[in-house]
Design an enzyme around this catalytic site. Structure first.
Site, PDB file in Angstrom:
ATOM      1  N   LYS A  23      37.490  33.935  43.380  1.00 26.31           N
ATOM      2  CA  LYS A  23      36.936  35.110  43.549  1.00 26.31           C
ATOM      3  C   LYS A  23      35.680  34.643  44.067  1.00 26.31           C
ATOM      4  CE  LYS A  23      34.028  39.175  41.872  1.00 26.31           C
ATOM      5  NZ  LYS A  23      33.948  40.147  40.400  1.00 26.31           N
ATOM      6  N   GLU A  61      38.244  23.288  39.630  1.00 26.04           N
ATOM      7  CA  GLU A  61      39.158  22.990  39.483  1.00 26.04           C
ATOM      8  C   GLU A  61      40.243  23.143  40.807  1.00 26.04           C
ATOM      9  OE1 GLU A  61      37.665  24.520  37.058  1.00 26.04           O
ATOM     10  OE2 GLU A  61      38.229  24.254  35.515  1.00 26.04           O
ATOM     11  N   GLY A 104      37.925  38.739  37.643  1.00 27.19           N
ATOM     12  CA  GLY A 104      38.826  37.915  37.443  1.00 27.19           C
ATOM     13  C   GLY A 104      40.110  38.492  37.023  1.00 27.19           C
ATOM     14  N   ARG A 105      39.706  38.402  35.901  1.00 27.39           N
ATOM     15  CA  ARG A 105      40.982  38.567  34.514  1.00 27.39           C
ATOM     16  C   ARG A 105      41.721  40.291  34.771  1.00 27.39           C
ATOM     17  NH1 ARG A 105      36.576  38.189  31.995  1.00 27.39           N
ATOM     18  NH2 ARG A 105      35.289  39.744  30.438  1.00 27.39           N
ATOM     19  N   GLU A 143      38.573  37.053  26.809  1.00 26.27           N
ATOM     20  CA  GLU A 143      37.701  36.918  27.450  1.00 26.27           C
ATOM     21  C   GLU A 143      36.823  38.034  27.883  1.00 26.27           C
ATOM     22  OE1 GLU A 143      37.720  35.435  32.155  1.00 26.27           O
ATOM     23  OE2 GLU A 143      37.220  33.184  30.994  1.00 26.27           O
ATOM     24  N   HIS A 190      62.141  31.302  14.929  1.00 23.42           N
ATOM     25  CA  HIS A 190      62.602  30.009  14.472  1.00 23.42           C
ATOM     26  C   HIS A 190      61.368  28.707  14.334  1.00 23.42           C
ATOM     27  CE1 HIS A 190      66.564  31.125  14.063  1.00 23.42           C
ATOM     28  NE2 HIS A 190      66.124  32.106  15.401  1.00 23.42           N
ATOM     29  N   LYS A 246      30.540  24.340  31.519  1.00 21.67           N
ATOM     30  CA  LYS A 246      30.838  24.428  32.511  1.00 21.67           C
ATOM     31  C   LYS A 246      29.568  22.970  33.381  1.00 21.67           C
ATOM     32  CE  LYS A 246      32.980  28.349  34.936  1.00 21.67           C
ATOM     33  NZ  LYS A 246      33.139  29.600  35.420  1.00 21.67           N
TER      34      LYS A 246
END
Ligand code: F6P
Length: 550
Positions: free
Chosen positions: A207, A213, A268-269, A354, A385, A513
């Site tokens: 965005k 990254e 974003g999410r 978030e 398991h 950040k």
């Protein structure tokens, strides 16, 4: 065990009720009420929710719904759908619901109906997807696109990655999808090693187009492409962008004709419905993407128009609040009994944690209640398991959301029956538990001797009374997945409203950040100012020494 969460008056009745009914026993509740399943279950937008295996009764439900009224939940829902700037700290609207309502009545934002633009952006995506699938869009040497690489992180990765993985069975056969998120170079290099540059298309999704990254991965991918694609290497045929910031996209060197714009009013999410869904559409085709939107729209309509007592996201949220704030649960396990939903817990972590992992309320005060639980999980039956021991007999209550499809698509029907039986069995076991007497009866049958029998019976006792929801879809399709995702989006929103927080900002990710920039300068620079705490200085020194950097 139970925290004292209550200060706003709306919670008083819930707390009073908790004092009376906090010890409700589910075995008894089921025993006493043959209609409990129908009383505490409902269906909406193709999803069935059984919330009967929670430590609630009619009164619990009533006081929680009343608390929602007092928190003006209806007003907040209305404000969100109408596009008021409910993301107060960023002064933004929250309109991901508009992306799945392109054919709805006009939605006026700043004096203008935004839906024609929403439709036109969707049509752009459609045209591009058609061109790629139909072979009109080709790489710089004239070859068709075979591999799509989505480079993005957080909301520009988790949602699209989860959906593409979940709907893999519906994917267009000529296209293979890949996702790269981590700045750890092994993520990118593992994907690149599988690719032919001449048939690869990179979707750089960010965005802001500034997330380090993503930008580092994007630059390395571009270099890899230029080094290998041959003399006619043309970035414009192999790199497209998804972003809200055209200036940054241009600065990176991507042709603006290849920009698919996202919206300022979609976080974003919450963005997989926007151009951030390009990788989804490229994988499953435009019809599948539109079905995803349709599924979400069905849940939106249900959420917007249904009284709280019958409103699935509201119910899921309120039951979650009961478990979190009154029964003291610190975590929530999401356990899909569907291998295709293996990435769903990771997606949900960002959505929930978030959004609601906050301790300051909308008015800048400390929240009076504990907020988002730690969300975790993994697919059944694998988890049975591994970590289910703790869910059944651990010292902390772990509410569970089971998710299961009634019909499988693997073609191995017996497997599906076993899978579903396991899911239902786990929910039953958590609810029923096993008394020491029951354990003793079993042990007597197996002829253990007296003393060891008593001992063993204690180990084999399960307290039970552990809450779970079972979320059931008929089949995993684009449409049902869209509805499932929207269900959780709205649940998270409702909980944010109930806790009085803004679910749409994420200031908590900023500090790390910022610090990384300084640390990187020190890692790369000559000087070593020793300006941190001794631990950070020591680790930095060790890194530089090992790499011959000082
Ligand atoms: O750092 C957190 C975050 O801002 C998330 O909220 C977001 O989904 C992610 O980074 C990626 O942001 P962008 O799409 O701008 O690269």
């Amino acid at each position: 065990m139970t925290p004292d969460p209550v200060s706003p008056s709306c919670w008083k009745a819930v707390q009073d009720h908790y004092r009376e009914a906090g010890q409700l026993d589910m075995r008894e509740l089921f025993h006493n009420d043959p209609n409990r399943f129908s009383r505490f279950s409902l269906e909406a937008a193709g999803i069935f929710l059984d919330f009967s295996k929670n430590r609630i009764n009619e009164d619990t439900f009533r006081v929680l719904v009343e608390a929602a009224r007092q928190q003006d939940l209806a007003g907040w829902v209305d404000r969100m759908f109408r596009g008021e700037k409910i993301n107060l700290t960023e002064n933004r609207r929250v309109l991901h619901t508009a992306l799945r309502n392109q054919h709805g009545p006009p939605l006026i934002v700043d004096g203008k109906d935004i839906l024609p633009a929403v439709r036109s952006k969707l049509e752009n995506i459609g045209r591009f997807v058609e061109a790629v699938h139909g072979g009109d869009w080709r790489g710089c040497t004239g070859k068709r696109v075979k591999d799509i690489v989505n480079i993005g992180i957080g909301g520009s990765d988790l949602g699209p990655r989860m959906v593409v993985d979940a709907l893999h069975g519906y994917a267009v056969s000529s296209i293979k999808s890949h996702f790269v998120a981590n700045v750890d170079g092994t993520d990118l290099s593992r994907v690149l090693s599988q690719l032919d540059p001449q048939t690869s298309l990179f979707v750089i999704a960010s965005k802001t187009f500034q997330t380090p990254e993503t930008m580092i991965n994007a630059r390395s991918a571009r270099q890899w492409f230029l080094d290998r694609a041959g003399p006619g290497a043309n970035v414009a045929r192999h790199f497209v962008a998804v972003s809200a910031d055209s200036a940054e996209v241009q600065a990176f060197g991507i042709d603006l004709a290849n920009l698919f714009e996202t919206w300022d009013w979609v976080g974003g999410r919450y963005s997989l419905w926007s151009a951030n869904g390009l990788s989804i559409a490229l994988s499953i085709g435009m019809a599948g993407f539109e079905d995803l939107l349709k599924g979400a729209r069905g849940m939106d309509e249900h959420f917007r128009t249904t009284p709280f007592e019958k409103n699935m996201p509201v119910i899921l949220a309120l039951v979650g609040i009961w478990n979190r704030n009154f029964l003291g649960a610190q975590t929530l396990a999401t356990l899909p009994y569907d291998h295709r939903l293996q990435l769903f817990p990771a997606y949900l972590q960002q959505l929930d944690m978030e959004s609601n992992g906050k301790t300051i309320d909308r008015h800048g005060r400390n929240t009076s209640m504990q907020t988002a639980p730690i969300v975790w999980g993994g697919v059944g039956t694998n988890g049975q398991h591994a970590f289910y021991q703790l869910i059944h007999q651990g010292s902390d209550p772990v509410p569970v959301d089971f998710i299961v499809a009634l019909q499988g698509d693997s073609g191995l029907e017996m497997h599906h029956r076993v899978l579903v039986a396991n899911c239902f069995a786990q929910a039953e076991a958590l609810m029923r538990g096993k008394t020491t007497d029951e354990a003793l009866v079993e042990l007597t049958a197996s002829a253990e001797d007296g003393e060891s029998m008593q001992d063993l019976a204690r180990h084999k006792t399960f307290a039970g009374n552990r809450p779970s929801n079972t979320i059931v879809i008929d089949r995993l399709t684009s449409k049902s997945l869209g509805a499932l995702i929207a269900l959780y989006e709205h649940k998270v929103f409702v909980q944010g409203v109930m806790w009085g927080i803004n679910s749409f900002d994420q200031w908590g990710v900023e500090l790390g950040k910022k610090l990384v920039t300084g640390l990187l300068e020190e890692i790369e620079g000559e000087s070593f100012p020793n300006r941190h705490d001794s631990s950070t200085n020591g680790l930095l020194a060790r890194f530089k020494d090992r790499n011959g950097m000082r």
